[in-house]
Motif scaffolding. Sequence first.
Motif, PDB file in Angstrom:
ATOM      1  N   TYR A  79      -6.136  27.768 -13.472  1.00 36.15           N
ATOM      2  CA  TYR A  79      -5.547  28.264 -12.229  1.00 36.15           C
ATOM      3  C   TYR A  79      -5.886  27.429 -10.998  1.00 36.15           C
ATOM      4  CZ  TYR A  79      -4.890  32.311 -15.200  1.00 36.15           C
ATOM      5  OH  TYR A  79      -4.543  33.138 -16.233  1.00 36.15           O
ATOM      6  N   TYR A  80      -6.981  26.705 -11.016  1.00 37.76           N
ATOM      7  CA  TYR A  80      -7.345  25.886  -9.871  1.00 37.76           C
ATOM      8  C   TYR A  80      -8.132  24.657 -10.303  1.00 37.76           C
ATOM      9  CZ  TYR A  80     -11.789  28.422 -10.258  1.00 37.76           C
ATOM     10  OH  TYR A  80     -12.948  28.978 -10.722  1.00 37.76           O
ATOM     11  N   SER A  81      -8.108  23.663  -9.421  1.00 36.19           N
ATOM     12  CA  SER A  81      -8.903  22.447  -9.608  1.00 36.19           C
ATOM     13  C   SER A  81      -9.903  22.372  -8.467  1.00 36.19           C
ATOM     14  CB  SER A  81      -8.022  21.204  -9.567  1.00 36.19           C
ATOM     15  OG  SER A  81      -7.137  21.194 -10.656  1.00 36.19           O
ATOM     16  N   VAL A  82     -11.097  21.929  -8.760  1.00 36.72           N
ATOM     17  CA  VAL A  82     -12.108  21.749  -7.727  1.00 36.72           C
ATOM     18  C   VAL A  82     -12.091  20.274  -7.348  1.00 36.72           C
ATOM     19  CG1 VAL A  82     -14.545  21.963  -7.114  1.00 36.72           C
ATOM     20  CG2 VAL A  82     -13.495  23.636  -8.672  1.00 36.72           C
ATOM     21  N   ALA A  83     -11.755  20.004  -6.090  1.00 40.60           N
ATOM     22  CA  ALA A  83     -11.707  18.624  -5.608  1.00 40.60           C
ATOM     23  C   ALA A  83     -13.120  18.044  -5.577  1.00 40.60           C
ATOM     24  CB  ALA A  83     -11.096  18.590  -4.209  1.00 40.60           C
ATOM     25  N   LYS A  84     -13.208  16.736  -5.399  1.00 43.84           N
ATOM     26  CA  LYS A  84     -14.522  16.114  -5.236  1.00 43.84           C
ATOM     27  C   LYS A  84     -15.122  16.665  -3.945  1.00 43.84           C
ATOM     28  CE  LYS A  84     -16.914  11.779  -4.893  1.00 43.84           C
ATOM     29  NZ  LYS A  84     -16.996  10.796  -3.838  1.00 43.84           N
ATOM     30  N   LEU A  85     -16.182  17.400  -4.077  1.00 40.36           N
ATOM     31  CA  LEU A  85     -16.788  18.054  -2.923  1.00 40.36           C
ATOM     32  C   LEU A  85     -17.818  17.126  -2.285  1.00 40.36           C
ATOM     33  CD1 LEU A  85     -17.333  21.588  -4.503  1.00 40.36           C
ATOM     34  CD2 LEU A  85     -15.423  20.812  -3.081  1.00 40.36           C
ATOM     35  N   TYR A  91     -20.513  26.504  -5.903  1.00 44.45           N
ATOM     36  CA  TYR A  91     -21.088  27.793  -6.294  1.00 44.45           C
ATOM     37  C   TYR A  91     -20.504  28.908  -5.442  1.00 44.45           C
ATOM     38  CZ  TYR A  91     -24.593  25.420  -9.105  1.00 44.45           C
ATOM     39  OH  TYR A  91     -25.207  24.663 -10.059  1.00 44.45           O
ATOM     40  N   LEU A  92     -20.261  30.046  -6.084  1.00 39.22           N
ATOM     41  CA  LEU A  92     -19.785  31.250  -5.409  1.00 39.22           C
ATOM     42  C   LEU A  92     -20.571  32.445  -5.933  1.00 39.22           C
ATOM     43  CD1 LEU A  92     -15.900  30.811  -5.670  1.00 39.22           C
ATOM     44  CD2 LEU A  92     -17.288  30.615  -3.601  1.00 39.22           C
ATOM     45  N   THR A  93     -20.534  33.537  -5.194  1.00 39.34           N
ATOM     46  CA  THR A  93     -21.071  34.766  -5.756  1.00 39.34           C
ATOM     47  C   THR A  93     -20.146  35.182  -6.898  1.00 39.34           C
ATOM     48  OG1 THR A  93     -19.790  36.175  -4.264  1.00 39.34           O
ATOM     49  CG2 THR A  93     -22.012  35.520  -3.535  1.00 39.34           C
ATOM     50  N   ALA A  94     -20.635  36.036  -7.772  1.00 36.52           N
ATOM     51  CA  ALA A  94     -19.819  36.467  -8.914  1.00 36.52           C
ATOM     52  C   ALA A  94     -18.516  37.105  -8.440  1.00 36.52           C
ATOM     53  CB  ALA A  94     -20.613  37.434  -9.793  1.00 36.52           C
ATOM     54  N   GLY A  95     -18.583  37.939  -7.407  1.00 37.77           N
ATOM     55  CA  GLY A  95     -17.377  38.596  -6.881  1.00 37.77           C
ATOM     56  C   GLY A  95     -16.382  37.606  -6.312  1.00 37.77           C
ATOM     57  N   ALA A  96     -16.893  36.601  -5.597  1.00 36.91           N
ATOM     58  CA  ALA A  96     -16.004  35.586  -5.018  1.00 36.91           C
ATOM     59  C   ALA A  96     -15.363  34.739  -6.108  1.00 36.91           C
ATOM     60  CB  ALA A  96     -16.774  34.710  -4.034  1.00 36.91           C
ATOM     61  N   ALA A  97     -16.122  34.439  -7.172  1.00 37.91           N
ATOM     62  CA  ALA A  97     -15.563  33.665  -8.284  1.00 37.91           C
ATOM     63  C   ALA A  97     -14.452  34.449  -8.977  1.00 37.91           C
ATOM     64  CB  ALA A  97     -16.663  33.295  -9.280  1.00 37.91           C
ATOM     65  N   GLU A  98     -14.659  35.752  -9.164  1.00 37.13           N
ATOM     66  CA  GLU A  98     -13.618  36.596  -9.760  1.00 37.13           C
ATOM     67  C   GLU A  98     -12.382  36.648  -8.869  1.00 37.13           C
ATOM     68  OE1 GLU A  98     -15.120  40.495 -10.725  1.00 37.13           O
ATOM     69  OE2 GLU A  98     -16.807  39.648 -11.846  1.00 37.13           O
ATOM     70  N   LEU A  99     -12.605  36.756  -7.555  1.00 41.68           N
ATOM     71  CA  LEU A  99     -11.483  36.788  -6.617  1.00 41.68           C
ATOM     72  C   LEU A  99     -10.711  35.472  -6.633  1.00 41.68           C
ATOM     73  CD1 LEU A  99      -9.883  38.260  -4.426  1.00 41.68           C
ATOM     74  CD2 LEU A  99     -11.569  37.430  -2.761  1.00 41.68           C
ATOM     75  N   LEU A 100     -11.406  34.352  -6.695  1.00 47.88           N
ATOM     76  CA  LEU A 100     -10.736  33.052  -6.776  1.00 47.88           C
ATOM     77  C   LEU A 100      -9.880  32.967  -8.032  1.00 47.88           C
ATOM     78  CD1 LEU A 100     -10.211  30.200  -5.706  1.00 47.88           C
ATOM     79  CD2 LEU A 100     -12.334  29.490  -6.857  1.00 47.88           C
ATOM     80  N   ASP A 101     -10.408  33.435  -9.160  1.00 47.35           N
ATOM     81  CA  ASP A 101      -9.621  33.449 -10.395  1.00 47.35           C
ATOM     82  C   ASP A 101      -8.368  34.312 -10.235  1.00 47.35           C
ATOM     83  OD1 ASP A 101     -11.354  31.779 -11.753  1.00 47.35           O
ATOM     84  OD2 ASP A 101     -12.413  33.408 -12.766  1.00 47.35           O
ATOM     85  N   LYS A 102      -8.531  35.474  -9.610  1.00 44.80           N
ATOM     86  CA  LYS A 102      -7.393  36.387  -9.416  1.00 44.80           C
ATOM     87  C   LYS A 102      -6.342  35.765  -8.495  1.00 44.80           C
ATOM     88  CE  LYS A 102      -6.304  41.117  -8.100  1.00 44.80           C
ATOM     89  NZ  LYS A 102      -6.840  42.418  -7.687  1.00 44.80           N
ATOM     90  N   ILE A 103      -6.787  35.132  -7.420  1.00 50.21           N
ATOM     91  CA  ILE A 103      -5.854  34.469  -6.499  1.00 50.21           C
ATOM     92  C   ILE A 103      -5.113  33.360  -7.231  1.00 50.21           C
ATOM     93  CG2 ILE A 103      -5.713  32.969  -4.461  1.00 50.21           C
ATOM     94  CD1 ILE A 103      -8.064  34.665  -3.306  1.00 50.21           C
ATOM     95  N   ASN A 106      -2.572  34.916  -9.675  1.00 52.85           N
ATOM     96  CA  ASN A 106      -1.425  35.463  -8.939  1.00 52.85           C
ATOM     97  C   ASN A 106      -0.520  34.352  -8.410  1.00 52.85           C
ATOM     98  OD1 ASN A 106      -2.335  38.041  -9.430  1.00 52.85           O
ATOM     99  ND2 ASN A 106      -3.195  38.335  -7.396  1.00 52.85           N
ATOM    100  N   PHE A 107      -1.118  33.267  -7.930  1.00 52.48           N
ATOM    101  CA  PHE A 107      -0.349  32.128  -7.446  1.00 52.48           C
ATOM    102  C   PHE A 107       0.484  31.532  -8.582  1.00 52.48           C
ATOM    103  CE2 PHE A 107      -0.206  27.455  -6.639  1.00 52.48           C
ATOM    104  CZ  PHE A 107       0.621  27.482  -5.532  1.00 52.48           C
ATOM    105  N   SER A 108      -0.153  31.338  -9.727  1.00 53.07           N
ATOM    106  CA  SER A 108       0.534  30.789 -10.895  1.00 53.07           C
ATOM    107  C   SER A 108       1.669  31.708 -11.351  1.00 53.07           C
ATOM    108  CB  SER A 108      -0.466  30.579 -12.032  1.00 53.07           C
ATOM    109  OG  SER A 108       0.174  30.094 -13.171  1.00 53.07           O
ATOM    110  N   ASP A 109       1.386  33.002 -11.452  1.00 50.62           N
ATOM    111  CA  ASP A 109       2.411  33.978 -11.858  1.00 50.62           C
ATOM    112  C   ASP A 109       3.585  33.986 -10.877  1.00 50.62           C
ATOM    113  OD1 ASP A 109       0.835  34.654 -14.001  1.00 50.62           O
ATOM    114  OD2 ASP A 109       0.117  36.540 -13.134  1.00 50.62           O
ATOM    115  N   ASN A 119       1.808  24.776 -10.583  1.00 54.31           N
ATOM    116  CA  ASN A 119       0.855  24.048  -9.754  1.00 54.31           C
ATOM    117  C   ASN A 119      -0.436  24.828  -9.720  1.00 54.31           C
ATOM    118  OD1 ASN A 119       2.125  21.629  -8.392  1.00 54.31           O
ATOM    119  ND2 ASN A 119       3.671  23.186  -8.018  1.00 54.31           N
ATOM    120  N   LYS A 120      -1.499  24.143  -9.334  1.00 50.73           N
ATOM    121  CA  LYS A 120      -2.800  24.785  -9.205  1.00 50.73           C
ATOM    122  C   LYS A 120      -3.238  24.761  -7.750  1.00 50.73           C
ATOM    123  CE  LYS A 120      -4.862  23.388 -13.604  1.00 50.73           C
ATOM    124  NZ  LYS A 120      -6.041  22.728 -14.182  1.00 50.73           N
TER     125      LYS A 120
END
Length: 138
Positions: A79-85, A91-103, A106-109, A119-120
């Motif tokens: 669902y997403y790519s992490v750019a070169k940071l 790192y995210l909190t567990a809740g934020a990581a779950e929210l990122l996956d959901k976003i 939903n974007f993909s769907d 697209n990702k």
Amino acid sequence: MSKKIILVLAIVWMTFALLFPNKNRPVKIKELNYVSLFNDMNDVQLNAARKLGVRHPLMNRKDADDIKSGWVRIDDNEYYSVAKLTHSIPYLTAGAAELLDKIGKNFSDSLVSKGLNPNKIIVTSVLRTQEDVCYNRI
């Protein structure tokens, strides 16, 4: 005679355009002032982080090496790519990581339901240390 050919070609072209619309044609988005739209300064972000369980900001990358509990490392997925940071760490909190996956899902769907190319989301910034924040202000 040439007017008839032009008319026939125009009708064929219009019929083709109606039967096979290009759903992936680029659409211009007016320029936006993101600074005014996303004007959440670091103090606002820190207050929100504290409310979500982040006890204190990390001072530097060395401190970040020790973070294991309470944080989830994010990496590229379907669902997403992490750019070169360069100014944050992935790192995210567990809740934020779950929210990122959901976003991302939903974007993909949404793209699929509209018949658009897949697209990702590209993640360009995640967890910043105090050192990272100071570096960005220079």
